[in-house]
Design a protein around this motif. Sequence first.
Motif, PDB file in Angstrom:
ATOM      1  N   ARG A   1       3.403  13.394   8.095  1.00  0.00           N
ATOM      2  CA  ARG A   1       3.170  12.460   6.988  1.00  0.00           C
ATOM      3  C   ARG A   1       3.743  11.078   7.307  1.00  0.00           C
ATOM      4  O   ARG A   1       3.098  10.062   7.090  1.00  0.00           O
ATOM      5  N   TRP A   2       4.959  11.051   7.852  1.00  0.00           N
ATOM      6  CA  TRP A   2       5.571   9.766   8.208  1.00  0.00           C
ATOM      7  C   TRP A   2       4.764   9.066   9.296  1.00  0.00           C
ATOM      8  O   TRP A   2       4.503   7.871   9.209  1.00  0.00           O
TER       9      TRP A   2
ATOM     10  N   LYS B   1       1.622   9.391  10.048  1.00  0.00           N
ATOM     11  CA  LYS B   1       0.345   8.927   9.512  1.00  0.00           C
ATOM     12  C   LYS B   1       0.527   7.618   8.746  1.00  0.00           C
ATOM     13  O   LYS B   1      -0.247   6.679   8.896  1.00  0.00           O
ATOM     14  N   ARG B   2       1.579   7.557   7.930  1.00  0.00           N
ATOM     15  CA  ARG B   2       1.831   6.325   7.173  1.00  0.00           C
ATOM     16  C   ARG B   2       2.144   5.156   8.114  1.00  0.00           C
ATOM     17  O   ARG B   2       1.641   4.048   7.933  1.00  0.00           O
ATOM     18  N   PHE B   3       2.955   5.384   9.135  1.00  0.00           N
ATOM     19  CA  PHE B   3       3.288   4.321  10.079  1.00  0.00           C
ATOM     20  C   PHE B   3       2.045   3.849  10.837  1.00  0.00           C
ATOM     21  O   PHE B   3       1.835   2.655  11.019  1.00  0.00           O
TER      22      PHE B   3
ATOM     23  N   ASN C   1      -1.045   4.023   9.846  1.00  0.00           N
ATOM     24  CA  ASN C   1      -1.891   3.264   8.920  1.00  0.00           C
ATOM     25  C   ASN C   1      -1.370   1.845   8.731  1.00  0.00           C
ATOM     26  O   ASN C   1      -2.150   0.894   8.692  1.00  0.00           O
ATOM     27  N   ARG C   2      -0.056   1.704   8.618  1.00  0.00           N
ATOM     28  CA  ARG C   2       0.536   0.358   8.472  1.00  0.00           C
ATOM     29  C   ARG C   2       0.241  -0.485   9.698  1.00  0.00           C
ATOM     30  O   ARG C   2      -0.131  -1.654   9.599  1.00  0.00           O
TER      31      ARG C   2
ATOM     32  N   ASP D   1      11.217   0.685   7.076  1.00  0.00           N
ATOM     33  CA  ASP D   1      10.370   1.611   7.831  1.00  0.00           C
ATOM     34  C   ASP D   1      11.109   2.152   9.045  1.00  0.00           C
ATOM     35  O   ASP D   1      11.047   3.353   9.335  1.00  0.00           O
TER      36      ASP D   1
END
Length: 74
Positions: A24-25, A27-29, A31-32, A43
């Motif tokens: 999850r982390w 994927k978020r990174f 995407n950013r 972050d």
Amino acid sequence: DDALDSEVEATVARIVEGPPLVHRWHKRFFNRLEEGTPLTERDHDEHYLAFETEDYRIGWTSFLAKTQPRFVGR
């Protein structure tokens, strides 16, 4: 190509068995970064939170014992 299909299936299986919080982390990174938004200091600090999770302890213990980890998402 049959070899490609079976390799894709094996790769997906390895990913699914991995630690869900870290996925999850990541994927978020990703995407950013894909948006072009620079990562903040928060972050970068959040990256180290993984070391405080139950999944990290499970992974580390399994690595030392040379066993397959069973992640719980905590």
